[in-house]
Design a protein around this motif. Structure first.
Motif, short mmCIF file in Angstrom:
data_model
loop_
_atom_site.label_atom_id
_atom_site.label_comp_id
_atom_site.label_asym_id
_atom_site.label_seq_id
_atom_site.Cartn_x
_atom_site.Cartn_y
_atom_site.Cartn_z
N LEU A 63 33.23 13.00 59.80
CA LEU A 63 32.16 12.03 59.99
C LEU A 63 31.25 11.92 58.77
CD1 LEU A 63 31.08 12.71 63.66
CD2 LEU A 63 32.20 10.68 62.77
N ALA A 64 31.15 12.98 58.00
CA ALA A 64 30.25 12.98 56.84
C ALA A 64 30.73 12.03 55.75
CB ALA A 64 30.09 14.40 56.29
N VAL A 65 32.03 11.93 55.58
CA VAL A 65 32.56 11.08 54.51
C VAL A 65 32.24 9.60 54.76
CG1 VAL A 65 34.66 10.32 53.35
CG2 VAL A 65 34.32 12.74 53.83
N PRO A 66 32.56 9.04 55.95
CA PRO A 66 32.20 7.63 56.15
C PRO A 66 30.69 7.40 56.20
CG PRO A 66 33.59 8.40 57.96
CD PRO A 66 33.38 9.53 57.03
N LEU A 67 29.94 8.38 56.73
CA LEU A 67 28.48 8.23 56.74
C LEU A 67 27.93 8.17 55.32
CD1 LEU A 67 25.74 8.23 58.32
CD2 LEU A 67 25.71 10.68 57.86
N THR A 68 28.46 9.01 54.44
CA THR A 68 28.00 9.01 53.05
C THR A 68 28.31 7.68 52.38
OG1 THR A 68 28.36 11.39 52.93
CG2 THR A 68 28.19 10.22 50.85
N LEU A 69 29.52 7.18 52.58
CA LEU A 69 29.88 5.90 51.96
C LEU A 69 29.07 4.74 52.52
CD1 LEU A 69 33.74 6.37 51.79
CD2 LEU A 69 32.11 6.50 49.90
N LEU A 70 28.89 4.72 53.83
CA LEU A 70 28.11 3.65 54.46
C LEU A 70 26.65 3.70 54.03
CD1 LEU A 70 28.01 1.36 56.63
CD2 LEU A 70 27.34 3.14 58.22
N LEU A 71 26.07 4.88 54.03
CA LEU A 71 24.67 5.03 53.64
C LEU A 71 24.47 4.70 52.16
CD1 LEU A 71 22.03 5.84 54.96
CD2 LEU A 71 22.51 8.20 54.35
N ALA A 72 25.42 5.07 51.31
CA ALA A 72 25.33 4.74 49.89
C ALA A 72 25.39 3.22 49.68
CB ALA A 72 26.43 5.43 49.11
N GLN A 73 26.26 2.56 50.42
CA GLN A 73 26.33 1.10 50.31
C GLN A 73 25.03 0.45 50.75
OE1 GLN A 73 28.37 -0.28 48.50
NE2 GLN A 73 30.25 -0.83 49.54
N LEU A 74 24.48 0.90 51.87
CA LEU A 74 23.23 0.33 52.36
C LEU A 74 22.08 0.58 51.39
CD1 LEU A 74 23.42 1.18 56.16
CD2 LEU A 74 23.54 -1.07 55.11
N LEU A 75 21.97 1.80 50.89
CA LEU A 75 20.88 2.12 49.97
C LEU A 75 21.04 1.36 48.65
CD1 LEU A 75 20.49 5.93 50.61
CD2 LEU A 75 18.86 4.15 51.20
#
Length: 88
Positions: free
Chosen positions: A11-23
Motif C-alpha cells: 500500500l505504501a508504494v501506490p500511496l507514495t506515487l499518488l501523493l507525489a503526483q498530487l503534491l
C-alpha cells in the motif's frame, strides 16, 4: 512470492506515487522537479511508518499509517525549495 511482502509495503508504494503526483501538481504547480517531490514524499511516508513502529496513535489503512504519512510528506514539501538536489 507476493505473500511474503507485508501489505503495508504494497500500500505504501501506490500511496507514495499518488501523493507525489498530487503534491507536485497542486502544491508546486510544476515549479519543482518531480523527482525531488517524489523523494521527499517517500521520506514522509517512511517517517509515517516509523511513527507506527514507535506505537504512536494514527489513522490506519490496513498496515499503512495514512495520517502521519500524509502529514510528514506534506511537511517535508516545505523544505523542497530550500533543499538543493543536483538531479539530472
Amino acid at each position: 512470492m507476493i505473500g511474503w511482502v507485508p501489505p503495508g509495503v504494497l500500500l505504501a508504494v501506490p500511496l507514495t506515487l499518488l501523493l507525489a503526483q498530487l503534491l507536485h501538481g497542486l502544491w508546486h504547480s510544476g515549479r519543482c522537479r518531480y523527482l525531488a517531490v517524489l523523494i521527499l514524499t517517500a521520506a514522509g511516508v517512511l517517517l509515517g511508518q516509523a511513527w507506527d513502529v514507535l506505537g504512536l496513535p494514527a489513522l490506519r489503512l490496513g498496515q499503512l499509517n495514512l495520517l502521519p504519512a500524509i502529514v510528514f510528506a506534506t511537511a517535508l514539501q516545505l523544505l523542497g525549495r530550500r533543499l538543493t538536489l543536483r538531479l539530472p
